[in-house]
Design a protein around this motif. Sequence first.
Motif, PDB file in Angstrom:
ATOM      1  N   GLN A   1       0.812  -1.207   0.000  1.00  0.00           N
ATOM      2  CA  GLN A   1       0.000   0.000   0.000  1.00  0.00           C
ATOM      3  C   GLN A   1       0.850   1.262   0.000  1.00  0.00           C
ATOM      4  O   GLN A   1       0.520   2.249  -0.651  1.00  0.00           O
ATOM      5  CB  GLN A   1      -0.942   0.001   1.222  1.00  0.00           C
ATOM      6  N   GLY A   2       1.997   1.198   0.739  1.00  0.00           N
ATOM      7  CA  GLY A   2       2.874   2.360   0.760  1.00  0.00           C
ATOM      8  C   GLY A   2       3.447   2.662  -0.604  1.00  0.00           C
ATOM      9  O   GLY A   2       3.516   3.821  -1.020  1.00  0.00           O
ATOM     10  N   ALA A   3       3.845   1.618  -1.342  1.00  0.00           N
ATOM     11  CA  ALA A   3       4.395   1.814  -2.676  1.00  0.00           C
ATOM     12  C   ALA A   3       3.347   2.358  -3.629  1.00  0.00           C
ATOM     13  O   ALA A   3       3.645   3.193  -4.499  1.00  0.00           O
ATOM     14  CB  ALA A   3       4.961   0.496  -3.195  1.00  0.00           C
TER      15      ALA A   3
ATOM     16  N   ALA B   1       0.883   4.279  -2.778  1.00  0.00           N
ATOM     17  CA  ALA B   1       0.722   5.697  -2.432  1.00  0.00           C
ATOM     18  C   ALA B   1       1.850   6.529  -3.026  1.00  0.00           C
ATOM     19  O   ALA B   1       1.635   7.669  -3.456  1.00  0.00           O
ATOM     20  CB  ALA B   1       0.694   5.852  -0.911  1.00  0.00           C
ATOM     21  N   VAL B   2       3.061   5.973  -3.069  1.00  0.00           N
ATOM     22  CA  VAL B   2       4.186   6.678  -3.690  1.00  0.00           C
ATOM     23  C   VAL B   2       3.890   6.913  -5.166  1.00  0.00           C
ATOM     24  O   VAL B   2       4.089   8.021  -5.688  1.00  0.00           O
ATOM     25  CB  VAL B   2       5.488   5.869  -3.533  1.00  0.00           C
TER      26      VAL B   2
ATOM     27  N   THR C   1       7.316  12.365  -1.792  1.00  0.00           N
ATOM     28  CA  THR C   1       6.394  11.316  -2.236  1.00  0.00           C
ATOM     29  C   THR C   1       6.824   9.941  -1.728  1.00  0.00           C
ATOM     30  O   THR C   1       6.035   8.990  -1.750  1.00  0.00           O
ATOM     31  CB  THR C   1       6.334  11.239  -3.777  1.00  0.00           C
ATOM     32  N   GLY C   2       8.088   9.829  -1.305  1.00  0.00           N
ATOM     33  CA  GLY C   2       8.632   8.542  -0.899  1.00  0.00           C
ATOM     34  C   GLY C   2       9.326   7.809  -2.030  1.00  0.00           C
ATOM     35  O   GLY C   2       9.766   6.662  -1.867  1.00  0.00           O
TER      36      GLY C   2
ATOM     37  N   ARG D   1      12.619   6.030  -1.526  1.00  0.00           N
ATOM     38  CA  ARG D   1      12.573   4.919  -0.570  1.00  0.00           C
ATOM     39  C   ARG D   1      12.023   3.625  -1.198  1.00  0.00           C
ATOM     40  O   ARG D   1      11.977   2.591  -0.532  1.00  0.00           O
ATOM     41  CB  ARG D   1      11.724   5.302   0.637  1.00  0.00           C
TER      42      ARG D   1
ATOM     43  N   TYR E   1      10.503   0.886   1.296  1.00  0.00           N
ATOM     44  CA  TYR E   1       9.366   0.055   0.899  1.00  0.00           C
ATOM     45  C   TYR E   1       9.794  -1.278   0.288  1.00  0.00           C
ATOM     46  O   TYR E   1       8.952  -2.141   0.073  1.00  0.00           O
ATOM     47  CB  TYR E   1       8.506   0.813  -0.119  1.00  0.00           C
TER      48      TYR E   1
END
Length: 390
Positions: A2-4, A6-7, A42-43, A46, A56
């Motif tokens: 989910q984090g990726a 969102a990035v 935005t991440g 990472r 991530y």
Amino acid sequence: MQGAIAVARGVQELVPVLRDRAQEAEDRRTISTESIKSLAATGFFRLLQPARFGGYQADPVTFFGCVRDIAAACGSTGWVASVIGVHNWQLALFPDQAQQDVWGDDPGTLMSSSYAPTGRITAVDGGYRVSGRWSFSSGCEHASWVLLGGIVPGEGETPADFRTFLLPADDYTVEDVWHTVGLRGTGSNDIVVADAFVPAYRSLSFGDTARCVCPGQELNTAPLYRIPYGSIFPYTITTPIIGMATGAYDAHVSYMRERVRAAYAGVRAAEDPYSQVRVARAAADLDAAWLALTADMTELMTLASAGEKLPARLRLRVRRDQVRGTELAIQAVDRLFENSGGRAIYSSHPMQRYWRDAHAGRVHAINDPERALSMFGRGEFGLSVADAMM
């Protein structure tokens, strides 16, 4: 996961801003600090970083998809984002102490690189003495560490060892030499080192990366870190070029929808069947390049996740598809540029910048098609293939 995701959404939201800054990056010969900070927010940087440092450790397809989107907005920003972004993956292969040196106090620390072994390396007690000049270090203005390629001479029957050396900013200077016809915004300046000591733990053998057996894998156990350097890094160069060609395609289609060809009695360009065919061919080339990339990365990750050995034929196919991906992207951007008419040569028209940037990326050494295609052919004929970039 989910984090990726969102990035990726954050990168999409940033694309219009990066497109608006594309000419500024070219004029300044470097990406703005604001753009780097926005990408970091935005991440993006990472995505390939280990989870234990807040990363991530995402699927490479997610990373490359973001790179393509960024490069479609601004070729120089896409190039810098890609090469700096992949360094977090490579550092994860180094001994843990090297990772702690870079990320221990600030997991957001960025690294630039220059891998051609143009400097002088001398083995000494506890490490290496490093001196010389390295060129084409993209985005080095925004980095506080650098990864440099170098050859450690062999002794007796011991073969020479091609290694990557990790140095902090205090150990090198950046010399502004970046005056080019393409990728002008990447700030790919020279790194100059005057007899710096690099402890042994801040170096990594290309032989280990080719064998997929590296010190960092002891702690970074995700499948991502069991993929060969020779599969990940080459696509780090090809993907921005696919992105530049994609940006050229979008700009071309938008322009041609409104263009009227005065030389042909005011006929709308969109109604010209030859223009329609050229657009179809360009779209097919870009789709083919991208589909090969995603299929290759998906198969690599599937095997790595299952703990299976990555077969040589797959690794050779990845390199084959990578150089062909670059060729297809260049073929597409050339066709689009030729189909855009005389106004595409004006500096105010984005087509000329996409064309120049893509061709500048094409001359990177990793895009040498004959070498990669010959490797694949040797493998198909049952001959041995020994190359760190497979």
